[in-house]
Design an enzyme around this catalytic site. Sequence first.
Site, PDB file in Angstrom:
ATOM      1  CG  HIS A  81      32.646  46.502  28.309  1.00  5.64           C
ATOM      2  ND1 HIS A  81      31.482  46.263  28.450  1.00  5.64           N
ATOM      3  CD2 HIS A  81      33.337  45.483  26.953  1.00  5.64           C
ATOM      4  CE1 HIS A  81      31.161  45.057  27.113  1.00  5.64           C
ATOM      5  NE2 HIS A  81      32.416  45.184  27.022  1.00  5.64           N
ATOM      6  CE1 TYR A  98      39.941  41.959  33.235  1.00  6.71           C
ATOM      7  CE2 TYR A  98      39.946  41.228  31.585  1.00  6.71           C
ATOM      8  CZ  TYR A  98      40.523  41.504  32.612  1.00  6.71           C
ATOM      9  OH  TYR A  98      40.592  40.064  32.838  1.00  6.71           O
ATOM     10  CB  THR A  99      33.757  47.620  33.933  1.00  9.16           C
ATOM     11  OG1 THR A  99      33.343  47.057  33.244  1.00  9.16           O
ATOM     12  CG2 THR A  99      33.458  49.135  34.109  1.00  9.16           C
ATOM     13  CB  CYS A 242      26.307  44.110  37.582  1.00  8.61           C
ATOM     14  SG  CYS A 242      28.474  44.013  36.309  1.00  8.61           S
TER      15      CYS A 242
END
Length: 268
Positions: A81, A98-99, A242
């Site tokens: 990320h 953020y991914t 997740c």
Amino acid sequence: MDFMPIANAEILGVLIAIFSVTIAAASSYYFLCRKSKGCLDPQKFKEFKLIKKTPISPNAAKFRFSLPTPKSLLGLPAGKHVVCRGRDSEGQEVTRPYTPITLDSQDGRMSHHFREMCEGEYLAVKGPQGRFNYKPGQVRAFGMIAGGTGITPMFQLSRAILENPKDKTSVHLIYANTTLEDILLKEELDAFASKFPNRFKVYYVLSQPTDSAWKGGVGHVSKEMIQDYCPPPAFDIQILRCGPPGMNKAMEAHLNALGYTSPMQFQF
């Protein structure tokens, strides 16, 4: 390059930001074999220009950022990320991970920064970062359990696997949300399932379905759902999870009870 926030303790932000950075499409499919240096720096923030901001739902927006040149690569491997830097409503600096949800070819504080961004402004980004390292074929199959925006690393990894013709890994995804309207990337996930029926399967779970005709799971992800829709414990599989903290804790308990050892589990 598309991004969404990774799920963490601050997952319930006002805004779910989806980023898109323009790149050459051909580079996305074989980025795992590329050795070109990307334009990211894991130690230093670099600025990327916002060229388009598009609302896609009441709680989500898509942001398109440009790379330095048309031939630039972001340089972000699957499973990694980036960290973005902005300012909250009180002017205090805030950073959040953020991914990416495309290949290399949230809290309210950071949400404020994205909500206030205008086209032509710049966002500070650094990376790659993250503990997860992926190599094609490292496992026979992945089981994935995601909640809400926790879909982002799962989508990113699934796309890397499915778009690599040399990768034969299969993916079994359980994706939990509150209502049908809350499901992010559903069109893309359904397209994966249709295009790769033997390698990608997705099972949606809603805690509050509003349609009596809903045919997916109802309630919260249970041990029985994991048994039915994830690969059973084995040395050559791994279960990724997740989601919000409470969900992650519950899923860990379920997996332990079902016999999945620590090496068979990973939490983003």
